[in-house]
Design a protein around this motif. Structure first.
Motif, PDB file in Angstrom:
ATOM      1  N   THR A   1      -3.652  -8.387  -9.996  1.00  0.00           N
ATOM      2  CA  THR A   1      -2.358  -7.735  -9.876  1.00  0.00           C
ATOM      3  C   THR A   1      -1.351  -8.251 -10.894  1.00  0.00           C
ATOM      4  O   THR A   1      -0.634  -7.469 -11.524  1.00  0.00           O
ATOM      5  CB  THR A   1      -1.795  -7.937  -8.450  1.00  0.00           C
TER       6      THR A   1
ATOM      7  N   GLN B   1      -7.936 -10.742  -6.336  1.00  0.00           N
ATOM      8  CA  GLN B   1      -6.993  -9.639  -6.139  1.00  0.00           C
ATOM      9  C   GLN B   1      -5.606 -10.023  -6.645  1.00  0.00           C
ATOM     10  O   GLN B   1      -4.926  -9.215  -7.292  1.00  0.00           O
ATOM     11  CB  GLN B   1      -6.910  -9.274  -4.653  1.00  0.00           C
ATOM     12  N   TYR B   2      -5.189 -11.236  -6.363  1.00  0.00           N
ATOM     13  CA  TYR B   2      -3.892 -11.718  -6.849  1.00  0.00           C
ATOM     14  C   TYR B   2      -3.863 -11.733  -8.366  1.00  0.00           C
ATOM     15  O   TYR B   2      -2.924 -11.202  -8.986  1.00  0.00           O
ATOM     16  CB  TYR B   2      -3.600 -13.112  -6.291  1.00  0.00           C
TER      17      TYR B   2
END
Length: 269
Positions: free
Chosen positions: A143, A139-140
């Motif tokens: 992003t 997820q990091y």
């Protein structure tokens, strides 16, 4: 990335910048390995590496046209990042954010881009088995670096999270590590001197047949898009040279994964 393309052109990645101040690991200089690889996993300070070394290694990668990768690990200089450390998944991923951000700034300084992210050592192995940690990590990356590839083992939780979230993923074949029957690498703290010609034969067979022999003698399929070896393995330079010579003899071109992915996209267009 298509399997047939990966067998005609392959990436070779290596962990580099794994030192700290005057402290060095291994018997091979990064400058000698850089012309023989196509992607560099550059230590980001927690298991090894410091600002001056990161700067030097990134500069070398840019000069040689080598793909730049961040190689974050556990906060474990004493144990070289090969010991699992405590902390919640959020805390561990925040440590990764800190390290990747530092390496990306050095890449920008030298006109390079962040091609990939590859966790180091015990963190790599923990992510492979920990779905929550892998999900937060991907997820990091999704992003802040949606085009950066995540390097991981085939069949790992890291691969599953990357595919589910739509992040580019590159599976590795470990040239200088053994495999167990599940297709996982056998984690070894101290690897002795290996036979470069035997490693080269193992890699060529994996590229041509997609198979490897495990420690128990079983033959298994192993999907991958990049070949990894370690700069701290004794005789790393001889291993790298043997790999390049064997792949060239087989007509297999070596290129950074970013270039391979671009070629695949153009062919599919």
């Amino acid at each position: 990335m298509r399997e047939e393309l990966a067998r005609e052109v392959i990436d070779i990645n290596c962990d580099l910048g794994e030192a700290f101040g005057r402290w060095r690991v291994g018997d091979t200089r990064d400058a000698d390995l850089m012309p023989l690889i196509s992607s560099a996993n550059i230590a980001t300070g927690f298991h090894a590496g410091d600002p001056n070394l990161m700067d030097d290694t990134v500069r070398l990668a840019v000069e040689h046209g080598v793909g730049i990768g961040a190689h974050p690990g556990y906060r474990d200089l004493h144990g070289f990042g090969r010991r699992k450390m405590g902390g919640t998944s959020r805390e561990v991923v925040n440590d990764v954010v800190y390290q990747v951000g530092a390496l990306r700034e050095f890449a920008r300084r030298h006109g390079g881009v962040l091609q990939h992210i590859k966790p180091h050592g015990a963190l790599y192995m923990e992510m492979a088995a920990n779905a929550e940690l892998s999900w937060l990590f991907v997820q990091y990356v999704r992003t802040v670096a949606p085009t950066a590839s995540i390097f991981c083992m085939a069949g790992s939780e890291t691969e599953a999270a990357a595919r589910e979230l739509g992040q580019p993923v590159v599976r590795e074949f470990y040239a200088d590590r053994d495999y167990d029957d599940s297709g996982s690498i056998v984690f070894t703290r101290d690897v002795g001197r290996l036979d470069p010609s035997a490693i080269a034969r193992k890699v060529v067979r994996a590229c041509r047949e997609g198979r490897v022999t495990t420690v128990s003698g079983k033959d298994i399929a192993i999907p991958f898009e990049s070949i990894c070896f370690h700069s701290d393995t004794p005789g790393a330079f001889e291993i790298a040279r043997a790999l390049r010579e064997a792949l060239t003899a087989e007509g297999i071109r070596v290129a950074p994964v970013s270039e391979i992915i671009s070629e695949a996209s153009r062919r599919q267009a």
